[in-house]
Design a protein around this motif. Structure first.
Motif, mmCIF file in Angstrom:
data_model
loop_
_atom_site.group_PDB
_atom_site.id
_atom_site.type_symbol
_atom_site.label_atom_id
_atom_site.label_comp_id
_atom_site.label_asym_id
_atom_site.label_seq_id
_atom_site.Cartn_x
_atom_site.Cartn_y
_atom_site.Cartn_z
ATOM 1 N N ASN A 129 -3.497 -5.201 -8.588
ATOM 2 C CA ASN A 129 -2.210 -4.577 -8.287
ATOM 3 C C ASN A 129 -1.536 -5.282 -7.098
ATOM 4 O O ASN A 129 -1.480 -4.763 -6.000
ATOM 5 N N THR B 258 0.824 -1.213 0.000
ATOM 6 C CA THR B 258 0.000 0.000 0.000
ATOM 7 C C THR B 258 0.857 1.262 0.000
ATOM 8 O O THR B 258 0.365 2.350 -0.251
ATOM 9 N N GLU B 259 2.144 1.103 0.274
ATOM 10 C CA GLU B 259 3.038 2.264 0.269
ATOM 11 C C GLU B 259 3.604 2.546 -1.124
ATOM 12 O O GLU B 259 4.207 3.590 -1.356
ATOM 13 N N SER B 260 3.449 1.607 -2.055
ATOM 14 C CA SER B 260 4.054 1.812 -3.373
ATOM 15 C C SER B 260 3.319 2.915 -4.137
ATOM 16 O O SER B 260 2.121 3.143 -3.941
ATOM 17 N N GLU B 261 4.056 3.576 -5.022
ATOM 18 C CA GLU B 261 3.476 4.663 -5.820
ATOM 19 C C GLU B 261 2.292 4.142 -6.628
ATOM 20 O O GLU B 261 1.247 4.776 -6.752
ATOM 21 N N GLU B 262 2.503 2.961 -7.198
ATOM 22 C CA GLU B 262 1.499 2.303 -8.027
ATOM 23 C C GLU B 262 0.181 2.154 -7.250
ATOM 24 O O GLU B 262 -0.883 2.507 -7.735
ATOM 25 N N LYS C 141 -0.731 3.688 -4.502
ATOM 26 C CA LYS C 141 -1.301 4.973 -4.098
ATOM 27 C C LYS C 141 -2.090 5.593 -5.243
ATOM 28 O O LYS C 141 -3.107 6.254 -5.035
ATOM 29 N N LYS C 142 -1.600 5.372 -6.466
ATOM 30 C CA LYS C 142 -2.253 5.935 -7.643
ATOM 31 C C LYS C 142 -3.513 5.169 -8.025
ATOM 32 O O LYS C 142 -4.552 5.735 -8.298
ATOM 33 N N GLN C 143 -3.401 3.847 -8.038
ATOM 34 C CA GLN C 143 -4.458 3.022 -8.638
ATOM 35 C C GLN C 143 -5.336 2.278 -7.639
ATOM 36 O O GLN C 143 -6.414 1.830 -8.002
#
Ligand code: ATP
Ligand code: MG
Length: 562
Positions: free
Chosen positions: A499, A481-485, A487-489
């Motif tokens: 994801n 849940t910390e990944s940029e991906e 956070k975006k999607q």
């Protein structure tokens, strides 16, 4: 100290219960856990279970497990059974007081009739959409239904005919007559009964009307004489309605509702909707896939009830929502397993090591402690001979800086055995290392008190001829849940794919385990030296094909209170 009765220090709920006992509002504490059997229980439910069960123990009261089975559409007997198993497992005892809301359908119907007789309920012909429209908004009051002033006699007749199946699904509903201008929208004549032809797993086709949650729940509590009805914060606004139903239905002993914040955990998926999709898409291996945090999944992965209790204790109770770091759960299981699990050697990514000066025909048996920190666990004999397996990453032809394990010319300790010095290695056509050659020094045998010289690296190994082959599954959190991906999607990518953390499952098919592990039975837990705690998989592990799940690695970034 009994962990069950002492696992929560005085929190705000206990203080309320203490007051209620002191002023005599209640003499006996009766708590309950009321799941709807429409899925598997997860770590959040475990919090509610352990709180309620814990209070019943602490106050020498009673704990009820009640299936809130008032909405047959999504409920299944399979879920009832898994919940029974999970609750018994978590509580560490077979729960005797098991109830079903559906057993009270007759009584609930009678209480609804009583409300009509008191002029507190009416049959309404508005459609669901119209009811919504009439309800108003947070800023605007609602409007009275045109059916609100029906006579008691007419209401009694219509309600009986609803029950007898005279009207189609959704054509009418029974509503509480409270106040369409109430500030709290829940009090604007909520629906008590709806018409819906659904086969119920307990009552079959006996009913074509079903009570709504807000009506059924307080009655279930009151019928069972529950003293404290603990629930999560989203029901706070429903409390006035809860109390209204209990009062208007004429119950003498009134349960008291107290709310607390839900437990949320980082990097996990708990929503039934998401899990169902992961299961249906074959992305996870059922509701008990060890990457999930259903109680069944945690058990399969190798978590113990004690570790979950400890975790719940550490999370505390509050009214403010917050998210707890998954690492805290890992800390709890490590603490629980470290003194109780045998520590054994398992090479997860094997490469052969040949000790060229060791007698080809010899096997010796080394005495090895089962758990160096817990003498009571005794010791075992481990075979040692000329050919062993070591971890591929424990040898480097060209060592990076500060690498203290095997490389040509370097000496290391083989755990519980001898010092060996690397003399040579062999590679295949692609340059992969296939064998490592060493010589050993017989003077350095472990346990003989050798102090001649020191080495910086210690590696583990298994004897080649006797090694047991096994599949080992290494897990990481299912999402990051910390990944940029993320956070975006969020969970779903734009193309509908999920994801997931790519490394959430890594399978090692050809691991080499020391022979004592051949006896591992499903559910047995071990520490594999240097790589973590493992549990023989309860679904897939057999004598012929052993499968181990990594519960948790050995290292932790989490320390309580830091
Ligand atoms: P979910 O939708 O997450 O599966 P739910 O609330 O629909 O949960 P129920 O069967 O209605 O599941 O819940 C049973 C009990 O568990 C309720 O008292 C509810 O408040 C409690 N509960 C559910 N989720 C949590 C949570 N995350 N933390 C603490 N208690 C919870
Ligand atoms: Mg629910």
């Amino acid at each position: 100290m009994d962990i069950e009765t002492d696992h929560v220090s005085k929190n705000f709920i206990e203080r309320e219960i203490d007051k209620d006992l002191e002023n005599g509002t209640y003499q006996n504490i009766i708590t309950r856990f009321p799941p709807e059997p429409n899925g598997y229980l997860h770590i959040g439910h475990a919090k509610s279970i352990l709180l309620n069960h814990g209070f019943s123990k602490k106050y020498h009261g009673t704990f009820h497990l009640r299936f809130d089975d008032t909405n047959p559409q999504k409920e299944k007997i399979e879920f009832v059974q898994s919940m029974l198993e999970d609750v018994n497992w978590l509580c560490g005892e077979k729960i005797e007081n098991v109830f079903y809301a559906s057993d009270y359908f007759e009584q609930m119907y009678e209480l609804a009739v009583k409300l009509i007789e008191k002029g507190k309920a009416y049959v309404c012909d508005l459609t669901a959409d119209q009811i919504r429209e009439y309800r108003g908004t947070l800023t605007e009051p609602g409007k009275n239904s045109p059916y609100r002033e029906r006579s008691i006699k007419e209401n009694l007749d219509l309600f009986r005919r609803m029950k007898e199946g005279e009207f189609p699904d959704g054509a009418k509903s029974l509503r509480a007559k409270i106040d369409m201008s109430a500030g709290n929208i829940n009090m604007r004549d909520p629906i008590i009964y709806r018409i819906a032809r659904m086969t119920h797993h307990n009552t079959g086709d006996r009913w074509c009307i079903y009570p709504m949650y807000d009506f059924a729940h307080p009655l279930e509590d009151a019928i069972e004489g529950i003293s404290h009805s603990l629930c999560t914060m989203e029901f706070e606004d429903h409390r006035p309605l809860y109390e209204w139903f209990v009062n208007e239905c004429g119950f003498e002993t009134k349960p008291r509702q107290i709310e607390f914040a839900k437990l949320y955990l980082t990097n996990v998926i708990t929503g039934k909707r998401y899990i169902r999709k992961l299961v249906e898409d074959g992305i996870v291996d059922g509701w008990d896939d060890p990457r999930l945090v259903s109680v069944a999944a945690l058990r399969r992965r190798g978590f113990t009830p004690g570790s979950i209790r400890k975790f719940i204790e550490l999370t505390g109770i509050s009214k403010a929502n917050s998210s707890v770091d998954y690492a805290m759960l890992e800390y709890c299981i490590r603490e629980d397993l470290k003194m109780t699990c045998p520590r054994m050697a398992a090479v997860l990514d094997p490469v052969k090591l040949v000790i060229t000066n060791y007698d080809e025909n010899k096997t010796e048996y080394l005495e090895v402690a089962n758990n160096q920190e817990n003498e009571e666990m005794g010791s075992r004999k481990v075979p040692f001979s000329r050919e062993l397996y070591i971890e591929r990453e424990d040898f480097k032809a060209e060592p990076p800086k500060k690498y203290f394990r095997l490389y040509p010319g370097n000496e290391v300790r083989l755990m519980n055995a001898y010092f060996v010095t690397c003399t040579d290695y062999k590679t295949d056509a692609e340059g992969n290392v296939t064998e490592v050659y060493c010589t050993y020094d017989p003077e350095t045998k472990s346990g003989t008190g050798f102090t001649g010289r020191k080495v910086k690296g210690t590696i583990h190994w298994t004897e080649a001829k006797t090694a047991v082959r096994a599949e080992v599954r290494l897990y990481e959190n299912i999402v990051d849940t910390e990944s940029e991906e993320f956070k975006k999607q969020g969970i779903y990518n734009e193309d509908g794919s999920v994801n997931l953390n790519e490394n959430s499952l890594i399978i090692r098919k050809d691991c080499c385990l020391e022979p004592a592990l051949a006896k591992a039975k499903p559910g047995d837990k071990f520490q594999f030296l240097r790589s973590g705690f493992f549990c023989a998989d309860s679904k897939d592990s057999t004598k012929e094909h052993l499968v181990f799940n990594r519960v948790v690695s050995l290292k932790s970034s989490y320390r309580p209170g830091v």
